[in-house]
Write a protein that holds these residues in place. Structure first.
Motif, mmCIF file in Angstrom:
data_model
loop_
_atom_site.group_PDB
_atom_site.id
_atom_site.type_symbol
_atom_site.label_atom_id
_atom_site.label_comp_id
_atom_site.label_asym_id
_atom_site.label_seq_id
_atom_site.Cartn_x
_atom_site.Cartn_y
_atom_site.Cartn_z
ATOM 1 N N THR A 160 64.235 17.310 51.908
ATOM 2 C CA THR A 160 63.579 18.080 52.966
ATOM 3 C C THR A 160 62.145 18.444 52.606
ATOM 4 O O THR A 160 61.352 18.778 53.495
ATOM 5 N N THR A 166 64.713 25.320 54.949
ATOM 6 C CA THR A 166 65.253 24.208 54.167
ATOM 7 C C THR A 166 66.756 24.075 54.359
ATOM 8 O O THR A 166 67.285 22.972 54.535
ATOM 9 N N THR A 194 68.773 20.978 56.082
ATOM 10 C CA THR A 194 69.788 20.257 55.308
ATOM 11 C C THR A 194 71.107 20.173 56.064
ATOM 12 O O THR A 194 71.710 19.098 56.169
#
Length: 308
Positions: free
Chosen positions: A222, A66, A70
């Motif tokens: 996400t 994640t 990002t």
């Protein structure tokens, strides 16, 4: 006859009372105590399961993915947004029109649809090549190999974010007074030098706050990459609770990590805002306020007791 105007007798100022505020505080205190009580006493929350999986390797692996998504997607969005904003403001009608069409397409279609499009690009183009237009091909790629689920996620998130960042950057550039660019022109700066050295540094104080919000939003967005089968934080907890059926505790694990990360990003955003807001009225923080107030009193001949 009096020697001068009479002075009014001093009166004690009575502060305005707000009883409804205390009623609101009491109601909020009751609601907060009820919330704390149910969180601590509800056995269905299964805090033991939350503690067991909070630092579990699959969850940490999803958390890492994640964060990678990002950072990389926001980098693509920032660079693309600056380029698109400059194109949109360009006096060249072709560049401006191309940027306008890009914004229309990527802001006008759902992000999930864009993620699926990039993931299934091989259905439209089985092969991608580099070469001379309408001429020989030098390099040919298999689209299934080139556009992996990770690449599809980056393309979908990054290119979509670029469309929104373009409007943020364009608004920041528009906030800089025209006199700044005219002064740069008078100094003989080129358009690129003016943008890099004069306009963008001043526009940053307007660009930073919404960019921080976009970064926080990207962190949570996400989770949409589950539609292309990429393994991130929410996907990891979904796979775990599909096996042990502890849905609520695993969702609390994901929420706890999202809250922790967004809190860190918020602190970083505020630090950057203070840095770019130095010297701007209304953005004085810390010990600068009292210091500037004392300086202003000295310059105007006033002190805390009244006129000098």
């Amino acid at each position: 006859m009096s020697d001068g105007p009479t002075r009014a007798e001093p009166r004690d100022a009575v502060p305005v009372r707000h009883p409804l505020r205390w009623v609101a505080v009491a109601v909020l205190a009751v609601l907060a105590s009820m919330l704390v009580n149910t969180v601590l006493t509800n056995e269905n929350l299964r805090w033991d399961v939350v503690g067991e999986y909070l630092f579990a390797p699959p969850v940490l692996n999803g958390l890492r993915n994640t964060l990678v998504l990002t950072v990389l997607a926001m980098a693509i969005g920032l660079v693309g947004g600056v380029v698109l904003a400059v194109m949109r403001l360009s006096p060249n009608p072709v560049l401006s029109s191309v940027a306008a069409v890009y914004l229309w397409v990527f802001r006008g279609t759902p992000l999930i649809a864009q993620l699926l499009f990039w993931n299934f690009l091989s259905a439209l183009y089985p092969q991608l090549s580099l070469g001379i237009p309408f001429g020989p091909e030098f390099v040919v790629f298999d689209t299934n190999v080139l556009i992996s689920p990770f690449a599809a996620c980056l393309l979908g998130l990054g290119l979509n974010e670029a469309a929104y960042m373009a409007e943020i950057v364009r608004g920041g550039i528009g906030s800089v007074g025209r006199g700044q660019t005219e002064a740069a022109d008078a100094l003989g700066m080129t358009r690129a030098q003016t943008l890099r050295r004069v306009v963008l540094p001043q526009a940053m104080r307007v660009i930073i706050p919404p960019t921080g919000n976009e970064t926080i939003g990207m962190l949570k967005t996400t989770s949409l990459v589950v539609v292309v089968g990429y393994f991130e934080l929410l996907t990891s907890v979904q796979r775990i609770y599909s096996a042990n059926f502890q849905v609520i505790p695993l969702l609390i694990v994901a929420a706890a990590w999202y809250l922790a990360l967004t809190s860190l990003l918020t602190l970083g955003q505020r630090s950057i805002e203070r840095r770019f807001g130095r010297g701007v009225p209304g953005s004085v923080t810390g010990t600068e306020g009292p210091m500037l107030l004392r300086t202003a009193r000295k310059l105007t001949g006033r002190n805390s007791g009244g006129a000098a």
